[in-house]
Design an enzyme around this catalytic site. Structure first.
Site, PDB file in Angstrom:
ATOM      1  CB  SER B 157      10.311  23.424 -19.953  1.00  0.00           C
ATOM      2  OG  SER B 157      11.241  22.381 -19.707  1.00  0.00           O
ATOM      3  CB  SER B 241      11.329  15.624 -24.694  1.00  0.00           C
ATOM      4  OG  SER B 241      10.545  15.720 -25.868  1.00  0.00           O
ATOM      5  CD  GLU B 264      20.868  20.526 -24.466  1.00  0.00           C
ATOM      6  OE1 GLU B 264      20.255  19.654 -23.814  1.00  0.00           O
ATOM      7  OE2 GLU B 264      21.097  21.672 -24.061  1.00  0.00           O
ATOM      8  CB  CYS B 301      20.365  19.362 -20.291  1.00  0.00           C
ATOM      9  SG  CYS B 301      21.087  20.992 -20.336  1.00  0.00           S
TER      10      CYS B 301
END
Lengths: 525, 525
Positions: B157, B241, B264, B301
């Site tokens: 996303s 997620s 990841e 992230c």
């Protein structure tokens, strides 16, 4: 000197009440030593101690760990005839094999020591800063491999030295900087204890932390499961059956923090015979393959259990020659009565299958646990239809499959599970015609051989001993050769890290003099 | 040009009856395009076609695949403003970010092309034969990396370009020789379709096989699950997620042939503040970290979600400064109303927790989906006791933890789950005193930074973007930088293989001129 107890670091411990003995498969009698299965508390103590040891051990230099490995090799050699006797008594394997395998094990330890002394293995990669870059300055990044933490190693039945207590898994993990806990193989627990003592002695002599190595006895599956579940364990090395390997992989994947199990499991090692080679040298290959099938009572993971060709007079003749050479083989003692009886059952299933034709089945032997070499034949069609025929029969068993065409041969290869090795017997003149066969064979295996036998695994950097599932649980990694060390490390990047606290491998002036990738190019500068 | 349909190779397909739209999060309205979810038959068709394509694609030379990657980069550039508009419309991110991320994506594609052109990446390792060795002659062994087969890539996303359709996962898999099927991210399906078209056009222009790339629409979890379960798929790349990543790993591990999911997942990226640095430059670091926390609405992230220090007046002052710089930040639009509401919920949970003290919580914003930067503070003790406080709040949120001592700081680090990054803010004069802190921090992360902010991931060989679980599913592999290619290959050894059918990388005369390890030493000879 053989106590039958567990070693939690250098401390002897036997708190449990489950005991067992090993068997002399030649005499079919119990050996004198009694082993005490480790308890859950002992498993926990060994794992906790390993985690403490890791905090010290991971900061030992490559040179220090190399000394440790070389000392283990010396201590194993120092055990002399006592160790060889334990090995032959517990495995039924001949003394010559014991000596050869000890040599290989010592060689592996020293090879990892050399790898550490050379130092390149950490894959140091440097991208230097460029403060003037626009729009944003480029940071300084330096990457190398570091140890993952304590590792559990499962000893293998078929290599009491080379794939067990101080075998390739242990040597590579200790080389990487990981403490090791061995789940000793129950069929050769005395051999295991002697080797464990050698490792512990070497650790003490070279100043390694208490708990860098532990050795736990276990006859059942509980100790192994507890080890794989333990939060302190960060990786697992396993050589054994598909069933046990898969079970450990599941346990590891379902942990709160999943870890990798590097399991080397089963393989039937397909061999493809091309027509011209059969025509020219069929009998000679039959002779070589008869010996390869029977070598070590067929108890090598690279044993050729499946021989594939295109139906022809030459293939028929090859089958006859192979059968008669197999009849000439001398059956030898298998590792354990249980392994012998599993072989008998597996073999009988193949003999009983309606699709198989029996080409050779040796009957007369000397010992109760001798593995009698056996050869059956099936059609390609039958092999495609009945997946039970793909099952590994651990022992001196092989199956000749006569395919009706090259197309069917490719189909058979494409339907095969992953394998450690695949062999091609062919003439240079014909290989171009069989590129689809070669391609299909390569896609199923980790090592592909031309005009050779798969038994005999060279220990060298270019060896890959692993293959697509279920030959191994992760086809990216090898359990033989220098690259086995990469199962026990992970990369870490240091960004803008000060010189004085950077690891030596990453410092500006390259104090270790190792090969590094700097700004995209390899250099020792 | 945006059809809303699936691409099975170059073929447009929309057989299902489930449709969905994307949202413009700035306007909080639905976009005009309607997307049709792929059916199970379409998933199967794409996977089957990818397996067929693999048979051709794996035999393309490195140079040919490099041309393909460079052409993808050109085609993406050629999409011009149309692509930038789709990106900003679907993500709410500003045009500057879209341009920058497009540049990075093109840079990644070209970097993998360069890697292929350099050729060393196959890690060619040769151990030459020694027929005179005793007791047994030494065989010739040559090892290199080969592609594993079709790969499924899940778009992310938060990086509609760089970690999505033609992002790092796709670029590295195509570079390795693996066909790719992208499960398009439902939040930016139009952006995804445009990029997919660029890849398909490039494949056609450079003569790549039909099915080397497919793009499937999916709003729910079914298409992804079907892809991961499909026998033709041999590897998975995922960014998202922890919950979704874990679920895919479980599915992959339970296949008949388990495969690796390189996921990841989440990270709160701990930052450790040492006292001397705080004393000397606390306010300046507060300013930098306020910007880092709020950058991209905290949707990176590597966003610093956890800031650790030892309780002191300086740490209190740092907290005040950070809070006031956070108050000065301009809140920006989050990627999607769902992401915004998940942020609000996660943030509220932290604000409501009895242990937290609120230092900054921005209220006034311009848009409905703006992510309002927020800072809370807890004691080390509270953080140790309540693991809920460790949860990632995806967005511009951070937590300052005041530990009572260095010992407690180490304890907090040791209790943390695996992380992508860890940052140390310190003076050279004090780092020696905190070696245990540094050691603990390093053991939990894949990248460790000194006096910097973790946001901003440099794309270079020395970058490691990955970390201990659950930062990534396998800490050995990176999803950024050249080494990302190693997720999609496995080694194969060729034993005594004839020159004329050896891959060029392994032939005697090294026709590719690449760096190889020959008999243990690196050489280009």
């Amino acid at each position: 000197m053989i106590t039958g107890k567990n070693y939690i670091g250098s401390k002897i411990s036997a708190e449990g009440n489950v005991t067992y003995t090993t068997i002399n498969p030649k005499l079919n009698t119990e050996n004198e030593w009694v082993f005490t299965e480790a308890t859950e508390a002992e498993v926990d103590a060994a794992a906790t101690l390993a985690a403490e040891a890791f905090e010290v051990y991971k900061n030992k230099t490559d040179a220090e760990r190399a000394l440790f490995l070389r000392q283990i090799a010396l201590e194993i050699e120092d055990l002399g005839q006592q160790l060889i006797n334990a090995y032959t008594t517990e495995s039924g394997l001949p003394e010559g094999r014991a000596m050869g395998e000890r040599g290989r094990t010592i060689g592996q330890l020293n090879a990892f020591a050399s790898l550490l002394e050379q130092g390149d293995w950490v894959q140091a990669t440097l991208d230097l800063a460029d403060p003037k870059r626009t729009p944003a300055p480029k940071p300084d990044l330096r990457k190398m491999q570091i140890a993952i933490g304590p590792v559990a190693v499962f000893g293998a039945s078929n290599f009491p030295f080379a794939f067990s207590t101080a075998g390739g898994d242990t040597a590579s993990a200790l080389a990487a900087g990981c403490p090791v806990i061995v789940k000793s193989h129950p069929m050769h627990a005395a051999t295991g204890e002697l080797v464990a003592l050698a490792i512990i002695k070497a650790a003490q002599k070279t100043g390694m932390p208490e708990g860098v190595f532990s050795n736990l006895n276990s006859k059942g599956i509980t100790v192994g499961e507890q080890l794989v579940k333990h939060a302190a364990i960060k990786g697992v090395g396993f050589t054994g059956s598909i069933k046990a390997g898969k079970a450990l992989c599941k346990i590891a994947a379902n942990r709160e923090e999943p870890i990798s199990v590097y399991a080397e499991m089963g393989s039937i090692n397909p061999v493809v015979l091309l027509p011209e080679a059969l025509k020219a040298r069929g009998e000679s290959w039959a002779q070589k393959y008869a010996a390869s099938i029977n070598m070590g009572a067929g108890q090598f993971c690279t044993n050729p259990g499946l021989i594939l060709g295109i139906a022809s007079t030459e293939l028929d003749n090859f089958g006859k020659h192979l059968a008669s050479y197999i009849d000439e083989q001398i059956a030898s003692c298998m590792l354990h009565p249980n392994i012998h009886s599993a072989y008998e059952t597996g073999k009988q299933n193949m003999l009983d299958a309606s699709e198989t034709e029996v080409l050779a089945v040796k009957l007369a032997t000397n010992g109760a646990n001798d593995g009698k070499p056996t050869l059956v034949k099936v059609s390609g069609e039958a092999f495609l239809e009945n997946k039970d025929l793909h099952t590994e029969v651990f022992g001196p068993f092989s199956m000749l499959v006569a395919c009706d065409s090259q197309t069917q041969l490719v189909e058979v290869l494409n339907q095969l599970e992953g394998q450690l090795t695949g062999s091609l017997i062919g003439d240079s003149s014909e290989v171009a015609k069989y590129s689809k066969v070669i391609d299909a064979l390569r896609s199923r295996v980790g090592r592909i051989l031309f005009n050779g036998v798969p038994t005999g695994v060279e220990v060298c950097p270019a060896m890959h001993h692993g293959g697509p599932f279920p030959a191994s649980s992760d086809s990216k990694f090898t359990s033989v050769g220098n690259d086995a060390i990469y199962r026990w490390v992970r990369p870490v990047s240091y960004q803008d890290w000060p010189q004085e606290i950077l690891p030596a491998a990453l410092q500006d002036d390259n104090p270790l003099g190792i090969l590094r990738k700097v700004n995209g190019f390899y250099t020792k500068a």
